[in-house]
Scaffold this motif. Sequence first.
Motif, PDB file in Angstrom:
ATOM      1  N   UNK A 172      88.329 -31.207 -84.551  1.00 15.54           N
ATOM      2  CA  UNK A 172      89.700 -30.708 -84.479  1.00 15.54           C
ATOM      3  C   UNK A 172      90.286 -30.936 -83.078  1.00 15.54           C
ATOM      4  N   UNK A 173      89.505 -30.603 -82.059  1.00 16.12           N
ATOM      5  CA  UNK A 173      89.991 -30.759 -80.682  1.00 16.12           C
ATOM      6  C   UNK A 173      90.190 -32.227 -80.324  1.00 16.12           C
ATOM      7  N   UNK A 174      89.295 -33.077 -80.825  1.00 19.10           N
ATOM      8  CA  UNK A 174      89.418 -34.495 -80.470  1.00 19.10           C
ATOM      9  C   UNK A 174      90.739 -35.084 -80.969  1.00 19.10           C
ATOM     10  N   UNK A 175      91.343 -34.451 -81.968  1.00 13.36           N
ATOM     11  CA  UNK A 175      92.668 -34.898 -82.413  1.00 13.36           C
ATOM     12  C   UNK A 175      93.702 -34.737 -81.296  1.00 13.36           C
ATOM     13  N   UNK A 176      93.404 -33.820 -80.371  1.00 10.44           N
ATOM     14  CA  UNK A 176      94.308 -33.590 -79.233  1.00 10.44           C
ATOM     15  C   UNK A 176      93.948 -34.480 -78.043  1.00 10.44           C
ATOM     16  N   UNK A 177      93.130 -35.492 -78.262  1.00 12.19           N
ATOM     17  CA  UNK A 177      92.670 -36.369 -77.179  1.00 12.19           C
ATOM     18  C   UNK A 177      93.766 -36.813 -76.223  1.00 12.19           C
ATOM     19  N   UNK A 178      94.872 -37.320 -76.716  1.00 11.99           N
ATOM     20  CA  UNK A 178      95.925 -37.783 -75.792  1.00 11.99           C
ATOM     21  C   UNK A 178      96.471 -36.670 -74.897  1.00 11.99           C
ATOM     22  N   UNK A 179      96.592 -35.458 -75.450  1.00 11.11           N
ATOM     23  CA  UNK A 179      97.081 -34.357 -74.608  1.00 11.11           C
ATOM     24  C   UNK A 179      96.055 -33.994 -73.539  1.00 11.11           C
ATOM     25  N   UNK A 180      94.785 -34.054 -73.918  1.00 16.28           N
ATOM     26  CA  UNK A 180      93.725 -33.747 -72.943  1.00 16.28           C
ATOM     27  C   UNK A 180      93.756 -34.798 -71.827  1.00 16.28           C
ATOM     28  N   UNK A 181      93.888 -36.070 -72.213  1.00 19.91           N
ATOM     29  CA  UNK A 181      93.962 -37.143 -71.212  1.00 19.91           C
ATOM     30  C   UNK A 181      95.144 -36.927 -70.265  1.00 19.91           C
ATOM     31  N   UNK A 185      95.012 -36.398 -66.198  1.00 20.29           N
ATOM     32  CA  UNK A 185      95.558 -37.284 -65.148  1.00 20.29           C
ATOM     33  C   UNK A 185      96.553 -36.543 -64.279  1.00 20.29           C
ATOM     34  N   UNK A 186      97.319 -35.632 -64.852  1.00 23.74           N
ATOM     35  CA  UNK A 186      98.216 -34.822 -64.015  1.00 23.74           C
ATOM     36  C   UNK A 186      97.410 -33.973 -63.044  1.00 23.74           C
ATOM     37  N   UNK A 188      94.440 -34.595 -61.805  1.00 25.31           N
ATOM     38  CA  UNK A 188      93.857 -35.418 -60.736  1.00 25.31           C
ATOM     39  C   UNK A 188      94.874 -35.622 -59.612  1.00 25.31           C
ATOM     40  N   UNK A 189      96.156 -35.687 -59.977  1.00 24.91           N
ATOM     41  CA  UNK A 189      97.216 -35.825 -58.981  1.00 24.91           C
ATOM     42  C   UNK A 189      97.421 -34.524 -58.211  1.00 24.91           C
ATOM     43  N   UNK A 190      97.454 -33.406 -58.956  1.00 26.89           N
ATOM     44  CA  UNK A 190      97.843 -32.164 -58.287  1.00 26.89           C
ATOM     45  C   UNK A 190      96.648 -31.485 -57.601  1.00 26.89           C
ATOM     46  N   UNK A 191      95.442 -31.716 -58.089  1.00 26.31           N
ATOM     47  CA  UNK A 191      94.282 -31.085 -57.451  1.00 26.31           C
ATOM     48  C   UNK A 191      93.217 -32.146 -57.139  1.00 26.31           C
ATOM     49  N   UNK A 192      93.533 -33.099 -56.280  1.00 28.67           N
ATOM     50  CA  UNK A 192      92.560 -34.168 -56.012  1.00 28.67           C
ATOM     51  C   UNK A 192      91.217 -33.623 -55.525  1.00 28.67           C
ATOM     52  N   UNK A 193      91.263 -32.509 -54.798  1.00 33.76           N
ATOM     53  CA  UNK A 193      90.031 -31.926 -54.233  1.00 33.76           C
ATOM     54  C   UNK A 193      89.056 -31.474 -55.318  1.00 33.76           C
ATOM     55  N   UNK A 194      89.579 -31.157 -56.497  1.00 33.06           N
ATOM     56  CA  UNK A 194      88.689 -30.686 -57.560  1.00 33.06           C
ATOM     57  C   UNK A 194      87.911 -31.835 -58.187  1.00 33.06           C
ATOM     58  N   UNK A 195      88.390 -33.045 -57.962  1.00 34.69           N
ATOM     59  CA  UNK A 195      87.797 -34.230 -58.584  1.00 34.69           C
ATOM     60  C   UNK A 195      87.004 -35.082 -57.603  1.00 34.69           C
ATOM     61  N   UNK A 196      87.538 -35.239 -56.382  1.00 33.73           N
ATOM     62  CA  UNK A 196      86.896 -36.148 -55.422  1.00 33.73           C
ATOM     63  C   UNK A 196      85.466 -35.717 -55.119  1.00 33.73           C
TER      64      UNK A 196
ATOM     65  N   UNK B  12      96.913 -22.891 -65.247  1.00 29.72           N
ATOM     66  CA  UNK B  12      96.620 -24.187 -64.628  1.00 29.72           C
ATOM     67  C   UNK B  12      95.711 -25.043 -65.503  1.00 29.72           C
ATOM     68  N   UNK B  13      95.002 -24.404 -66.425  1.00 29.34           N
ATOM     69  CA  UNK B  13      94.044 -25.144 -67.256  1.00 29.34           C
ATOM     70  C   UNK B  13      94.458 -25.243 -68.711  1.00 29.34           C
ATOM     71  N   UNK B  14      95.632 -24.720 -69.016  1.00 26.61           N
ATOM     72  CA  UNK B  14      96.063 -24.705 -70.416  1.00 26.61           C
ATOM     73  C   UNK B  14      96.561 -26.090 -70.827  1.00 26.61           C
TER      74      UNK B  14
END
Lengths: 204, 478
Positions: A172-181, A185-186, A188-196, B12-14
């Motif tokens: 069911x969740x995988x149907x929302x794949x594009x929204x998760x993507x 990506x948003x 990664x832009x707003x919180x680069x520190x959480x990813x780097x 922030x995570x929704x």
Amino acid sequence: MEPFLTLTSIAAPLIRDNVDTDAIIPSREMKSVSKRGLSAGLFAGWRYTDVDARVPNPEFVLNRPEYAGARILLGGANFGSGSSREHAVWALAEYGFRAVIAAGFSPIFRGNCIRNGVLPIVLDPRPFNEPGHQIEIDLPAQEIRAAGQTWPFDIDEEAKLMLTEGLDPIALTLLDGPMIDAHESADRQSRPWAWSVLSQGEPA
Amino acid sequence: MARTLFDKLWDAHLVRNLSSGEDGDGGTGLIAIDRILLHERTGGIALKALEESGRDVRDPSRVFVTMDHVVDTLPGRGDRTIMPTGTDFILATREAATRAGATLFDIGDPRQGIVHVISPENAIVLPGLTLVCPDSHTCTQGALGALAWGIGSSEAEHALATGTLRVNRPKQMRVTISGDLAEGVTAKDLALYVVARLGSGGGRAHVIEYAGSTIEALPIEARMTLCNMATELAAFTAVIAPDASTAAWLEGRTYAPRGEDWQAALAAWAQLSTDADAVFDREVAIDAADVAPMVSWGTAPQQSAPLAGRVPRLAEPAADAAPTTPEAHGRALVYMDLAEDTALLGLAIDAAFIGSCTNARLPDLRAAAGILAGRKVAAGVRAICVPGSTRVKAEAEAEGLDKVFLAAGFEWREAGCSMCFFSGGESFGEEERVISTTNRNFESRQGPRTRTHLASPATVAASAIAGRIADPRKLEAL
Ligand code: SF4
């Protein structure tokens, strides 16, 4: 998963407060890296007088003939507290339980029930503690019928959908794949520190 | 609108709202998950089940795996375990983690240890992140200002496959603790006090924010001890707003942001607190001066009382104690072999255990060692210290704490959960009375029919010396 619509069964009472997951399936019964083969260890500490030899304790509810074949379990307050082990629900389901009516549940246990097709109902269990009475649970109508009476119960929309449709939540969740993507990506832009930091690897 | 710390973390995570909820149902959100932690006991099953369903881990770089639950803690350990089938769990988890490309802190790795100890000490958890682990004590990590909570194995599969979870939005409760803790009162005593007062179901379906001057003054490790026991309140999790101490504690750790990213992170973390006029579903106020050293007497953490007190009488509960039932009270007395009105100080013990994700960090070991120095464990008492992580062990050894424990007669172990719970391997023995720095005193938690009394590291150390439950503030009496 098999959809849950209605269930008619007798109910086995285990109306104690704080029945924890260690009691439902003791650690020593979780012997293999598998979700299966757990029902013999269900309530092992209470159900057997000698756990190793599997000598049944005749006093324990599941060993009493009048509750044989029960698919509904009655519990007290804070049922399923303690460890997050999903084995507790796997063991209950494999044993044959499809619903638990209790005064309250621990949140992790409740979530585990829903993901495994077991319906957790928050209600005072005492009215259903009548040996031999058939109890009918109607999930779409959100009511329990027994002895000519009806009790409504609450359940959140999401849980009801999962259970009545027998859905696989991952699919069911995988149907929302594009929204998760897009969210990712948003982020990664707003919180680069959480990813780097994820590529930092070995100790500094 | 004014928002709570939790609201900010949730928003922030929704990814999207799945159902809006009504009548006390908070609705369900699809929540992005930043970090997934696994251990060999439940994590291996999740990885294996995911493989069997033919699905991949969405982002292995967010997945960290440790060996803590069934791994032996005896010196010289390897893949062999005292738990009969423990090796299967270790091998299955190692293989699945490697195939999935997750980061594995294996046996022998300097970063290995109890999942809720190693995640903070390596800065895997950071303020503002969401973090899940198929382990109920994941709430520990909320102490760093993250939304961290325990899940089941199927949910872990879901998080691994999708990078998200479908989460029922919890209700919110703020526990404000103000004032100074008295000399000799620790975070563990505070945690036991909160559970005794609110009860085993006292936080059900709520996220608890711990706030107030007492919390602000607590060192980070002590905050973790307090948050660790939120699951004993049946809470969704606990969270504490990050502050300057949090940042100072994290800076320079393995996965902490560096350089420009560190500055950006600090700016983001500065926003992570509850707005002044935000509203909670429930508010509880606690005066730190009311908290005394505590010890549990029964078989639920709620069944705890002041160390200097007595086993409570059902008929005359303490004014601030959560309600109980005659059945639960009576059953606990029988199991613990205690009578109402028995003094807790002076109860003879068979064993003392210092370890677990509640109390096996460096300051905990220092506190215990401070009491043990120059003293000996009472004859006939089995005493064991298990550092929470390999790093804690190394740091303790660098300070010479291991020598203090060993000279006093404690065993000094390798890092892991050890006898915090009974895996089917080592046990303290039937009807043995154990004073323990762990978090659960359930029937048979530390071994079949073992009787557990929960307490702080200082109280456990003092009791080990005395051979009976003893007050660490009265060392001259030992
Ligand atoms: S130390 Fe104990 S409570 Fe903590 S994760 Fe390990 S088994 Fe669970």
